[in-house]
Design a protein around this motif. Structure first.
Motif, PDB file in Angstrom:
ATOM      1  N   VAL A 189       0.759  -0.963  -0.028  1.00 29.41           N
ATOM      2  CA  VAL A 189      -0.157   0.076   0.029  1.00 29.41           C
ATOM      3  C   VAL A 189       0.888   1.314   0.053  1.00 29.41           C
ATOM      4  N   ASP A 190       0.558   2.429  -0.717  1.00 26.87           N
ATOM      5  CA  ASP A 190       1.099   3.546  -0.761  1.00 26.87           C
ATOM      6  C   ASP A 190       0.759   4.460   0.267  1.00 26.87           C
ATOM      7  N   PHE A 191       1.709   5.333   0.905  1.00 28.39           N
ATOM      8  CA  PHE A 191       1.520   6.438   1.734  1.00 28.39           C
ATOM      9  C   PHE A 191       1.617   7.829   0.998  1.00 28.39           C
ATOM     10  N   LYS A 192       0.517   8.512   1.279  1.00 29.02           N
ATOM     11  CA  LYS A 192       0.598  10.176   0.600  1.00 29.02           C
ATOM     12  C   LYS A 192       0.460  10.739   1.968  1.00 29.02           C
ATOM     13  N   CYS A 193       1.379  11.576   2.412  1.00 35.78           N
ATOM     14  CA  CYS A 193       1.209  12.484   3.243  1.00 35.78           C
ATOM     15  C   CYS A 193       0.568  13.950   2.841  1.00 35.78           C
ATOM     16  N   GLU A 194      -0.350  14.438   3.455  1.00 32.97           N
ATOM     17  CA  GLU A 194      -1.270  15.770   3.027  1.00 32.97           C
ATOM     18  C   GLU A 194      -0.314  16.936   3.587  1.00 32.97           C
ATOM     19  N   ARG A 195      -0.335  18.101   2.775  1.00 37.70           N
ATOM     20  CA  ARG A 195       0.319  19.210   3.399  1.00 37.70           C
ATOM     21  C   ARG A 195       1.764  18.826   3.836  1.00 37.70           C
ATOM     22  N   LEU A 196       2.685  18.623   2.897  1.00 42.78           N
ATOM     23  CA  LEU A 196       4.012  18.237   3.319  1.00 42.78           C
ATOM     24  C   LEU A 196       4.749  19.668   3.153  1.00 42.78           C
ATOM     25  N   ILE A 197       5.371  20.119   4.062  1.00 45.58           N
ATOM     26  CA  ILE A 197       6.179  21.141   4.306  1.00 45.58           C
ATOM     27  C   ILE A 197       7.621  21.079   4.508  1.00 45.58           C
ATOM     28  N   SER A 198       8.553  21.778   3.750  1.00 45.02           N
ATOM     29  CA  SER A 198       9.741  21.833   3.908  1.00 45.02           C
ATOM     30  C   SER A 198      10.405  20.522   3.843  1.00 45.02           C
ATOM     31  N   PHE A 199       9.965  19.705   2.993  1.00 44.23           N
ATOM     32  CA  PHE A 199      10.155  18.053   2.703  1.00 44.23           C
ATOM     33  C   PHE A 199      11.399  17.875   1.546  1.00 44.23           C
ATOM     34  N   CYS A 200      12.109  16.998   1.701  1.00 46.44           N
ATOM     35  CA  CYS A 200      13.143  16.834   0.661  1.00 46.44           C
ATOM     36  C   CYS A 200      12.624  15.524  -0.232  1.00 46.44           C
ATOM     37  N   PHE A 201      12.320  15.606  -1.572  1.00 46.38           N
ATOM     38  CA  PHE A 201      11.687  14.482  -2.130  1.00 46.38           C
ATOM     39  C   PHE A 201      12.993  13.735  -2.575  1.00 46.38           C
ATOM     40  N   ARG A 202      14.263  14.198  -2.142  1.00 46.05           N
ATOM     41  CA  ARG A 202      15.206  13.305  -2.775  1.00 46.05           C
ATOM     42  C   ARG A 202      15.599  12.363  -1.813  1.00 46.05           C
ATOM     43  N   CYS A 203      15.616  12.753  -0.273  1.00 50.45           N
ATOM     44  CA  CYS A 203      16.152  11.744   0.722  1.00 50.45           C
ATOM     45  C   CYS A 203      15.168  11.647   1.689  1.00 50.45           C
ATOM     46  N   GLY A 204      14.152  12.031   1.561  1.00 49.50           N
ATOM     47  CA  GLY A 204      12.931  11.853   2.518  1.00 49.50           C
ATOM     48  C   GLY A 204      12.852  12.236   3.740  1.00 49.50           C
ATOM     49  N   HIS A 208      14.395  20.146   5.184  1.00 44.40           N
ATOM     50  CA  HIS A 208      15.100  20.929   4.095  1.00 44.40           C
ATOM     51  C   HIS A 208      14.466  20.380   2.735  1.00 44.40           C
ATOM     52  N   GLU A 209      14.868  21.101   1.647  1.00 43.04           N
ATOM     53  CA  GLU A 209      14.372  20.826   0.392  1.00 43.04           C
ATOM     54  C   GLU A 209      15.383  20.175  -0.677  1.00 43.04           C
ATOM     55  N   VAL A 210      14.997  19.965  -1.440  1.00 43.58           N
ATOM     56  CA  VAL A 210      15.984  19.254  -2.694  1.00 43.58           C
ATOM     57  C   VAL A 210      17.036  20.282  -2.758  1.00 43.58           C
ATOM     58  N   LYS A 211      16.646  21.558  -3.220  1.00 46.97           N
ATOM     59  CA  LYS A 211      17.799  22.476  -3.450  1.00 46.97           C
ATOM     60  C   LYS A 211      18.998  22.664  -2.505  1.00 46.97           C
ATOM     61  N   ILE A 212      19.063  22.103  -1.218  1.00 49.79           N
ATOM     62  CA  ILE A 212      19.719  22.493  -0.393  1.00 49.79           C
ATOM     63  C   ILE A 212      20.044  20.863   0.372  1.00 49.79           C
ATOM     64  N   CYS A 213      19.901  19.946  -0.362  1.00 52.35           N
ATOM     65  CA  CYS A 213      19.897  18.706   0.127  1.00 52.35           C
ATOM     66  C   CYS A 213      21.361  18.101  -0.241  1.00 52.35           C
ATOM     67  N   ALA A 214      21.775  17.628   1.079  1.00 48.64           N
ATOM     68  CA  ALA A 214      23.476  17.127   1.000  1.00 48.64           C
ATOM     69  C   ALA A 214      23.590  15.991  -0.028  1.00 48.64           C
ATOM     70  N   ALA A 215      22.562  15.319  -0.255  1.00 51.53           N
ATOM     71  CA  ALA A 215      22.540  14.264  -1.367  1.00 51.53           C
ATOM     72  C   ALA A 215      22.744  14.631  -2.501  1.00 51.53           C
ATOM     73  N   THR A 216      22.433  15.657  -2.901  1.00 46.36           N
ATOM     74  CA  THR A 216      22.526  16.282  -4.157  1.00 46.36           C
ATOM     75  C   THR A 216      23.811  16.303  -4.948  1.00 46.36           C
ATOM     76  N   GLY A 217      23.964  15.858  -6.211  1.00 46.96           N
ATOM     77  CA  GLY A 217      25.230  15.618  -6.773  1.00 46.96           C
ATOM     78  C   GLY A 217      25.735  14.322  -6.630  1.00 46.96           C
ATOM     79  N   LYS A 218      25.274  13.458  -5.684  1.00 47.81           N
ATOM     80  CA  LYS A 218      25.752  12.190  -5.422  1.00 47.81           C
ATOM     81  C   LYS A 218      25.373  11.266  -6.521  1.00 47.81           C
ATOM     82  N   ALA A 219      26.459  10.522  -7.081  1.00 53.88           N
ATOM     83  CA  ALA A 219      25.854   9.640  -8.378  1.00 53.88           C
ATOM     84  C   ALA A 219      24.576   8.678  -8.014  1.00 53.88           C
ATOM     85  N   ASN A 220      24.672   8.067  -6.929  1.00 56.91           N
ATOM     86  CA  ASN A 220      23.563   7.249  -6.575  1.00 56.91           C
ATOM     87  C   ASN A 220      22.412   7.748  -6.089  1.00 56.91           C
ATOM     88  N   THR A 221      22.178   9.102  -5.987  1.00 57.20           N
ATOM     89  CA  THR A 221      20.898   9.706  -5.529  1.00 57.20           C
ATOM     90  C   THR A 221      20.460  10.948  -6.328  1.00 57.20           C
TER      91      THR A 221
END
Length: 228
Positions: A189-204, A208-221
Motif C-alpha cells: 500500500v502507498d502512503f501519501k502525506c497531506e500538506r508536506l512542508i519543507s520536505f526533501c523529495f530526494r532523501c525523504g 529541508h528541500e531538494v535544492k539544499i539537500c546534502a545528497a544532491t550531486g551524489k551519483a547514486n542519489t
C-alpha cells in the motif's frame, strides 16, 4: 550541570512561593509551545503577524518569544488550542512549525519535539480491507495514531483511507508498506502525506528541500526517491 561543582551557597535550595500560581497554571494549561523544524532566527513580529492573521483569534492569542527559538502560544479558550492542533501542520516562510502542549516542569532547555502529526492517505488497499481497524493497524506501523477518517469508505469516492499519525521526525518518511491479511496474502500500500512542508523529495527528510539537500550531486542519489 552534572559536571559542575557547586559552591556551598549554590547547593542551597531556595524555597519559592508563587503568589499567582493558579492563574499561571491556568494560562499554561491553555498554551502550546512551538519551534520551527529548521534552526533559523525569525523576526518575532513577523511570526506574530502571520500566525495571528492565519489563526484569526485576535486578542485572544498571545505569542511570546521564550528563548532558544521557542514560542509560547497562549489561548483564551481550550477550543482555540484544540483547533490549532487539529488543523496542522502549520508553517511560516515554508518552515514547518512543530507544536507541543504544555506539561508541568517544561522549560526552554528541556522541551523536545520528536513527532509531527500529519494526515496520511493509504492507497491500494484491497476492497475487503477498507475498514477503520485495518487502517488503524497500518497507522501504528508509522507512529502513534491520533485519528482515523473513514468517511471515504462510506462515500461514492472510496479511493483511499486517511489516518492522522504522529510521524517520527528522526526517521525517513515512509512511502508505503507491505501488509499481511488474515489469510496470509501480502500486498503493498502507498502512503501519501497531506500538506508536506519543507520536505526533501530526494532523501525523504523533513526540514529541508531538494535544492539544499546534502545528497544532491551524489551519483547514486540523482533521482528524487519521493516523487517529482
Amino acid at each position: 550541570m552534572r559536571r559542575t561543582k557547586l559552591t556551598n551557597e549554590e547547593g542551597e535550595i531556595i524555597q519559592v512561593c508563587p503568589s499567582q500560581r493558579d492563574k499561571i497554571l491556568d494560562e499554561c494549561s491553555r498554551s502550546l509551545f512551538g519551534k520551527f523544524l529548521k534552526n533559523r532566527l525569525f523576526n518575532q513580529q513577523a511570526v506574530k503577524n502571520i500566525l495571528g492573521a492565519t489563526w484569526k483569534f485576535g486578542s485572544d492569542l498571545k505569542i511570546i518569544d521564550v528563548g532558544e527559538g521557542l514560542f509560547q502560544f497562549k489561548f483564551a479558550m481550550e477550543s482555540q488550542l484544540t483547533w490549532v492542533l487539529n488543523n496542522g501542520p502549520w508553517s511560516f516562510d515554508n518552515y514547518l512549525l512543530l507544536l507541543r502542549r504544555w506539561e508541568k516542569g517544561m522549560n526552554a532547555n528541556t522541551i523536545k519535539f520528536t513527532n509531527c502529526p500529519m494526515w496520511v492517505r493509504v492507497w491500494g488497499l484491497p476492497f475487503e480491507l477498507f475498514s477503520e481497524d485495518v487502517v488503524s493497524d497500518i497507522g501504528r506501523g508509522i507512529g502513534p495514531v491520533v485519528e482515523v477518517d473513514c468517511k471515504g469508505a462510506a462515500s461514492d469516492q472510496a479511493k483511499f483511507l486517511r489516518i492522522r499519525v504522529e510521524v517520527p521526525l528522526e526517521k525517513l518518511l515512509s512511502r508505503g508498506s507491505k501488509i499481511k491479511g488474515l489469510e496470509g496474502e501480502v500486498v503493498w500500500v502507498d502512503f501519501k502525506c497531506e500538506r508536506l512542508i519543507s520536505f526533501c523529495f530526494r532523501c525523504g527528510v523533513l526540514g529541508h528541500e531538494v535544492k539544499i539537500c546534502a545528497a544532491t550531486g551524489k551519483a547514486n542519489t540523482q533521482e528524487n526517491q519521493y516523487g517529482d
